[in-house]
Design a protein around this motif. Structure first.
Motif, PDB file in Angstrom:
ATOM      1  N   ASP A 382     -24.860 -27.754  17.940  1.00 37.62           N
ATOM      2  CA  ASP A 382     -23.695 -27.866  17.065  1.00 37.62           C
ATOM      3  C   ASP A 382     -22.391 -27.718  17.858  1.00 37.62           C
ATOM      4  N   CYS A 383     -22.465 -27.053  19.002  1.00 40.63           N
ATOM      5  CA  CYS A 383     -21.264 -26.883  19.842  1.00 40.63           C
ATOM      6  C   CYS A 383     -20.666 -28.231  20.215  1.00 40.63           C
ATOM      7  N   PHE A 384     -21.506 -29.240  20.361  1.00 46.26           N
ATOM      8  CA  PHE A 384     -21.005 -30.576  20.699  1.00 46.26           C
ATOM      9  C   PHE A 384     -20.095 -31.091  19.584  1.00 46.26           C
ATOM     10  N   ASP A 385     -20.631 -31.088  18.369  1.00 48.58           N
ATOM     11  CA  ASP A 385     -19.877 -31.628  17.231  1.00 48.58           C
ATOM     12  C   ASP A 385     -18.605 -30.827  16.979  1.00 48.58           C
ATOM     13  N   VAL A 386     -18.737 -29.523  17.116  1.00 44.73           N
ATOM     14  CA  VAL A 386     -17.604 -28.658  16.815  1.00 44.73           C
ATOM     15  C   VAL A 386     -16.495 -28.831  17.862  1.00 44.73           C
ATOM     16  N   ALA A 387     -16.875 -28.989  19.114  1.00 46.65           N
ATOM     17  CA  ALA A 387     -15.867 -29.208  20.160  1.00 46.65           C
ATOM     18  C   ALA A 387     -15.151 -30.537  19.919  1.00 46.65           C
ATOM     19  N   TYR A 388     -15.920 -31.541  19.549  1.00 49.59           N
ATOM     20  CA  TYR A 388     -15.351 -32.863  19.265  1.00 49.59           C
ATOM     21  C   TYR A 388     -14.358 -32.771  18.102  1.00 49.59           C
ATOM     22  N   GLU A 389     -14.780 -32.058  17.070  1.00 51.92           N
ATOM     23  CA  GLU A 389     -13.951 -31.905  15.873  1.00 51.92           C
ATOM     24  C   GLU A 389     -12.695 -31.070  16.166  1.00 51.92           C
ATOM     25  N   ALA A 390     -12.841 -30.048  16.994  1.00 54.58           N
ATOM     26  CA  ALA A 390     -11.673 -29.218  17.345  1.00 54.58           C
ATOM     27  C   ALA A 390     -10.619 -30.082  18.039  1.00 54.58           C
ATOM     28  N   CYS A 391     -11.069 -30.957  18.927  1.00 46.28           N
ATOM     29  CA  CYS A 391     -10.131 -31.850  19.627  1.00 46.28           C
ATOM     30  C   CYS A 391      -9.468 -32.803  18.641  1.00 46.28           C
ATOM     31  N   ARG A 392     -10.271 -33.319  17.715  1.00 41.48           N
ATOM     32  CA  ARG A 392      -9.716 -34.253  16.718  1.00 41.48           C
ATOM     33  C   ARG A 392      -8.605 -33.582  15.910  1.00 41.48           C
ATOM     34  N   ILE A 393      -8.898 -32.392  15.418  1.00 36.29           N
ATOM     35  CA  ILE A 393      -7.899 -31.690  14.599  1.00 36.29           C
ATOM     36  C   ILE A 393      -6.651 -31.404  15.436  1.00 36.29           C
ATOM     37  N   ALA A 394      -6.851 -30.954  16.676  1.00 31.43           N
ATOM     38  CA  ALA A 394      -5.711 -30.598  17.521  1.00 31.43           C
ATOM     39  C   ALA A 394      -4.770 -31.782  17.731  1.00 31.43           C
ATOM     40  N   VAL A 395      -5.328 -32.937  18.090  1.00 31.92           N
ATOM     41  CA  VAL A 395      -4.441 -34.056  18.434  1.00 31.92           C
ATOM     42  C   VAL A 395      -3.935 -34.793  17.195  1.00 31.92           C
ATOM     43  N   GLN A 396      -4.702 -34.776  16.121  1.00 31.77           N
ATOM     44  CA  GLN A 396      -4.233 -35.502  14.931  1.00 31.77           C
ATOM     45  C   GLN A 396      -3.309 -34.655  14.064  1.00 31.77           C
ATOM     46  N   HIS A 397      -3.382 -33.341  14.241  1.00 34.29           N
ATOM     47  CA  HIS A 397      -2.520 -32.472  13.435  1.00 34.29           C
ATOM     48  C   HIS A 397      -1.500 -31.727  14.292  1.00 34.29           C
ATOM     49  N   MET A 398      -1.412 -32.071  15.557  1.00 36.78           N
ATOM     50  CA  MET A 398      -0.439 -31.461  16.468  1.00 36.78           C
ATOM     51  C   MET A 398      -0.433 -29.936  16.318  1.00 36.78           C
ATOM     52  N   THR A 399      -1.554 -29.343  16.619  1.00 39.24           N
ATOM     53  CA  THR A 399      -1.669 -27.889  16.466  1.00 39.24           C
ATOM     54  C   THR A 399      -2.691 -27.345  17.449  1.00 39.24           C
ATOM     55  N   PRO A 400      -2.481 -26.111  17.914  1.00 38.27           N
ATOM     56  CA  PRO A 400      -3.560 -25.449  18.642  1.00 38.27           C
ATOM     57  C   PRO A 400      -4.696 -25.127  17.673  1.00 38.27           C
ATOM     58  N   VAL A 401      -5.935 -25.246  18.147  1.00 43.55           N
ATOM     59  CA  VAL A 401      -7.117 -24.971  17.334  1.00 43.55           C
ATOM     60  C   VAL A 401      -7.976 -23.955  18.080  1.00 43.55           C
TER      61      VAL A 401
END
Lengths: 618, 344
Positions: A382-401
């Motif tokens: 699950d670490c794979f999916d979660v890391a991918y998702e963390a990056c998505r949220i960070a760059v699409q929402h301009m925020t640290p995650v």
């Protein structure tokens, strides 16, 4: 002599020995061999913080637990069917976690007077002789002598070097016991010792000697076989948590087109992500081993500011040091992924032991009103999916995650039906475009419908602007001390994070009915234990359901409604109650906690007992 | 520089912002700002390729007044942020603006590591030997026994010698200038900008509110020529109102000598900014200028310059080499790993 072969569904085996006995390697080898047969599994390495605690002592014991099964496996197992104990200390430390009637394979050389004394057995007491192990099936092997015997022709090796191959004897024997072949380990040894011929040959020789010992010694009459598990069809590999996490970051970099920059300072149990990423320069990954935790996150902020996918990795004490810089990233509103592989705390705490220690720190641990999204991984893959998702949220929402994992998932392994690159949803990113008309001043804090400001990277003509840690005027980004603006910006930054809930999936129940007597809510590495406990109770007819949170901040929009449909809520955590405080705060729910703060995972058995106790209480 | 480096006719004006400059009237920072604004247009770098990173302190307000990309970050960390930025974007011209507290105290650790890594950035340290923004406590460069708000009985800290610290951290460009000498400052900044590697420039800056006149002895007509020593490449170390004094090397010992009967310019130390060992001695000329009797003047100018590979270049090179030998990374291959099994 007749030999029988018995088919088992489920085995938990624990390899335990001194830190220098090579038990982690033995465990990993057996794990790989098991995985390649399509058997489902989960592992739990458990080792001391010291590189080498004094040999033979209790603190020096290193263990590796593997649960493998022809059924779906969710945890590394509560209790072992088989214990391999290389010395007296390893037996003593693990005695309470062996099943009654289970097998104990001991290296009798590790039970001499010196080892017994180092393991704090009273003078004259030897557990192999005093009948205290009568409830177990004890298999005594003089591993040291047999290893030396096997290597008597290797005259160029000293005794120390010969004895170092002891673990191969044990591994060979276990391979025989579970009806395996030696090829995976022989291939591994060839790769590892390819250039050191006599070390290579000696290890292979001892491995074979261990196998032959099982085959020819008449005491062992039964071999065991575990069949392939019935997993969903596909191609699988074995993966560890930190490795999966590193792959997730690389995948996000590839699918977003943003070069990956990792600023990190070594810390247990997060360092393996730095190690892994530093191998993959072929993907353009830049890894920067900074001078400290603060420089690690600061350099990542600098890289993000420059348009890279900035990531920093750490554990609890390092998180504490990064706090101020996280606040800066919130104020700058730039993308950043902060990975916290949690461990026992506070302070240095228990570096190699697991704990869901930092949810409060992640949620509240900064000065000012400083909201950041938090996302948590549940299993190694699950670490794979979660890391991918963390990056998505960070760059699409301009925020640290903040991404929370922990030592248990980080070092644990499981089979992984890995995705194809083409099946990963691309991460769309847009940098603000150059402006040729210099009359219209660039507005760095002008927001879109998600309340997200533009990512305007240096080198883009016409976008020159200043950002910083001082409060910003909305839209212009100029420094502002205006009271109304500050209130507006605090609310806006909060709303921006809250709005992420519109761009994440709704919460699903992991198992169980949508209404019922009890909802068990978990996050992170308790997944396997909660899942298997709840499934078993459902089979026994209990009205219990399980929801496991990947998105901890903001919560999925429907979480409140899910909670309302249950009479009671239980929140098991490996801490003193952290998620429960947030759930109570946000949903005014009288949730109950089950908290284990021992540096080890919650077991299925204890959770079943606790859930039954709660359900019978009313 | 970057592909967009078309020759542009920029002036100091292009580098000024519409923000009101909020340093105290009379602050030395005004002069430094003016000189940076004059130097930047001469470098042939498009305006959008400049990024100025600062920490916290009076000096760190600098980016707000520069019409470039800029970040006013957190205390002591500008160096670390700039390192990440330069690593990710070697094409940018990255400038760090910091003060004595920001770079020598809270950010001391990052300062030395920036220098040893030798990122190609310009690192300006405005040294006023006081904490100005917090209203007047002694700093790590304040002289001993200094009476300040936090040291009413005098400070007992021994101060840093910033240039010696930079030398100790293997800095590749080490210079000192001052706010009150615009021409010298412009020349020094230009040299710093042209140096490939971390350019460490200590700038003596007068805080006219909390530490007024601390460098007066180096700037006032009556004393500056006797107390300051202006370094010029290949020239003898001569100073004094009448150019009547010089520095000679007696073995490893520098000595102040009177020019005339016993010594001529030919006996003096000839400045060579590429001489590592001489630079070690030169940065140590740090006598209290108010000391009576013979003492060393304070040198200004470029003390040392050498060439060493820059971190960001080595980093990019390593990636290039790996890609050349192994080929570009293949995500599917990575995810698949070496050993897989099929479940039907």
């Amino acid at each position: 002599m007749t030999r029988t072969e018995q088919t088992l569904q489920d085995v938990v085996i624990k390899f335990a020995g001194d830190s220098g006995d090579g038990m982690q390697l033995t465990g990993q080898q057996f794990t790989n061999n098991t995985a390649l047969l399509g058997i489902d599994l989960a592992t739990f390495p458990d080792f001391p913080a010291e590189i080498r605690a004094p040999i033979g002592t209790l603190p020096g014991v290193s263990g590796f637990q593997l649960h493998f099964s022809s059924n779906k496996v969710y945890t590394p197992g509560d209790i072992a069917d088989v214990l391999v104990a290389m010395n007296a200390a390893a037996l003593k430390v693990n005695l309470k976690s062996i099943k009654p009637g289970g097998k104990i394979i001991v290296n009798i050389d590790g039970f001499d007077a010196k080892n017994l004394r180092l393991a704090n057995y009273p003078e004259g007491v030897n557990p192999l002789e005093d009948g205290s192990l009568d409830n177990f099936e004890v298999i005594k092997i003089d591993v040291t002598r047999l290893t030396r015997e096997a290597l008597k022709d290797f005259t160029d090796l000293g005794t120390k070097e010969r004895d170092r191959a002891k673990n191969m004897f044990v591994l060979g024997f276990i391979y025989w016991m579970y009806d395996r072949t030696l090829d995976t380990t022989i291939a591994f040894l060839k790769e590892k010792f390819g250039k050191k011929e006599s070390i290579l040959q000696s290890n292979i020789k001892v491995l074979q000697a261990g196998y032959n010992y099982g085959d020819t010694t008449e005491t062992f009459t039964t071999r065991y076989k575990v069949e392939k598990a019935k997993l969903p069809a596909g191609t699988y590999r074995s993966i560890m948590g930190n490795q999966a996490l590193a792959y997730g970051l690389i995948a996000a970099s590839q699918k977003s087109g943003l070069p990956l920059f990792l600023g990190s300072y070594p810390i247990t149990p997060a360092s393996d992500i730095l190690h892994e990423l530093s191998k993959h320069k072929a993907f353009g990954v830049k890894t920067f081993q900074a001078e400290d935790e603060i420089a690690a996150i600061s350099s990542s902020i600098g890289a993000s500011y420059g348009g890279a996918l900035g990531v920093t990795t750490t554990s609890g004490p390092g998180m504490a040091l990064k706090t101020e810089a996280m606040g800066l990233a919130v104020m700058l509103e730039i993308p950043l992924v902060i990975v916290d592989i949690q461990r026992g705390g506070p302070s240095t705490g228990l570096p190699t032991k697991t704990e869901q220690s930092d949810l409060m720190q992640a949620y509240y641990g900064r000065n000012g009103e400083c909201p950041m999204p938090i996302i948590a991984s549940a299993t190694p893959s699950d670490c794979f999916d979660v890391a991918y998702e963390a990056c998505r949220i960070a760059v699409q929402h301009m925020t640290p995650v903040i991404l929370l994992s922990d030592g248990y998932i980080a070092n644990g392994a499981e089979p992984w039906r890995f995705p194809k690159s083409a099946d990963l949803k691309p991460i769309e990113v847009k940098f603000a475009a150059a402006q040729q008309n210099t009359d219209s001043k660039f507005q760095p804090y002008l927001r879109d419908e998600k309340l997200v400001r533009p990512w305007a990277i240096p080198g883009t003509a016409g976008l020159e602007h200043r950002i910083g840690g001082l409060e910003k005027q909305d839209i212009t980004g100029n420094v502002s001390y205006d009271p109304d603006n500050h209130q507006h910006m605090v609310k806006t930054r909060q709303e921006k994070v809250d709005k992420i809930a519109d761009y994440i999936p709704l919460q699903q129940l992991d198992s169980g009915a949508e209404t019922g007597d009890l909802l068990v809510i978990g996050w992170g590495s308790t997944y396997g234990a909660i899942k298997s406990a709840v499934l078993e109770l459902q089979q026994q007819g209990y009205s219990v359901s399980h929801a496991h949170l990947r998105y901890v901040r903001p919560f999925p929009k429907n979480l409140g409604n899910i909670i309302k449909n249950f009479k009671q809520v239980l929140v098991p955590e490996i801490n003193n109650g952290q998620l429960i405080k947030i759930l109570r705060d946000q949903f005014l729910v009288d949730a109950k906690g089950y908290n284990k703060i021992m540096g080890i995972p919650i077991t299925k058995t204890e959770l079943i007992t606790e859930i039954k106790r709660i359900l019978q209480q009313k | 520089m970057s592909a967009t480096a078309a020759p542009v006719n920029l002036t100091a004006k292009d580098f000024a912002t519409d923000q009101e400059v909020r340093w105290c009237p009379g602050c030395g920072d005004y002069s430094i700002l003016a000189q940076v604004q004059k130097v930047m247009p001469t470098l042939g770098i498009p305006k959008e390729n400049f990024a100025i990173i600062s920490g916290i302190g009076c000096s760190s307000r600098f980016p707000y007044y520069m019409n470039t990309f800029g970040m006013h970050s957190i205390h002591g960390r500008a160096t670390a942020i700039a390192s990440g930025l330069k690593a990710a974007r070697p094409d940018l011209s990255v400038w760090i603006v910091s003060g004595d507290g920001d770079s020598m105290s809270i950010g001391g650790n990052h300062t030395i590591h920036l220098l040893r890594r030798n990122f190609d950035v310009n690192f300006l340290v405005f040294n006023n030997q006081i904490y100005g923004l917090t209203k007047g406590q002694y700093s790590p460069t304040s002289e001993e026994h200094k009476i300040t708000k936090s040291t009413p009985y005098g400070s007992i800290d021994h101060p840093f010698n910033p240039l010696a610290l930079a030398m100790g951290a293997d800095g590749t460009f080490i210079a000192r200038s001052m706010d009150r000498d615009p021409k010298h400052l412009q020349e020094t900044l230009t040299r710093a900008a042209k140096h490939k590697g971390t350019s460490f420039v200590e700038i003596y800056q007068n805080c006219n509110i909390f530490n007024d006149g601390t460098f007066e002895i180096f700037t006032e007509k009556a004393t500056k020529l006797d107390e300051g020593l202006y370094l010029e490449q290949d020239k003898p170390l001569i100073f004094g109102a009448n150019k009547n004094k010089g520095i000679r090397l007696n073995g490893l010992q520098p000595e102040v000598v009177e020019l005339g009967n016993d010594f001529s310019a030919d006996d003096l130390w000839i400045h060579d900014e590429h001489d590592f060992y001489k630079a070690q001695i030169l940065v140590r000329m740090f006598d209290d200028p108010h000391k009576t009797g013979t003492h060393f003047p304070r040198p200004f100018g470029v003390f040392y310059e050498t060439s060493r590979p820059c971190y960001e270049d080595e980093m990019a090179l390593q990636i290039e080499e790996v890609i050349t030998s192994k080929g570009k990374g293949d995500l599917d291959k990575l995810l698949r790993g070496r050993e897989v099994w099929e479940i039907a």
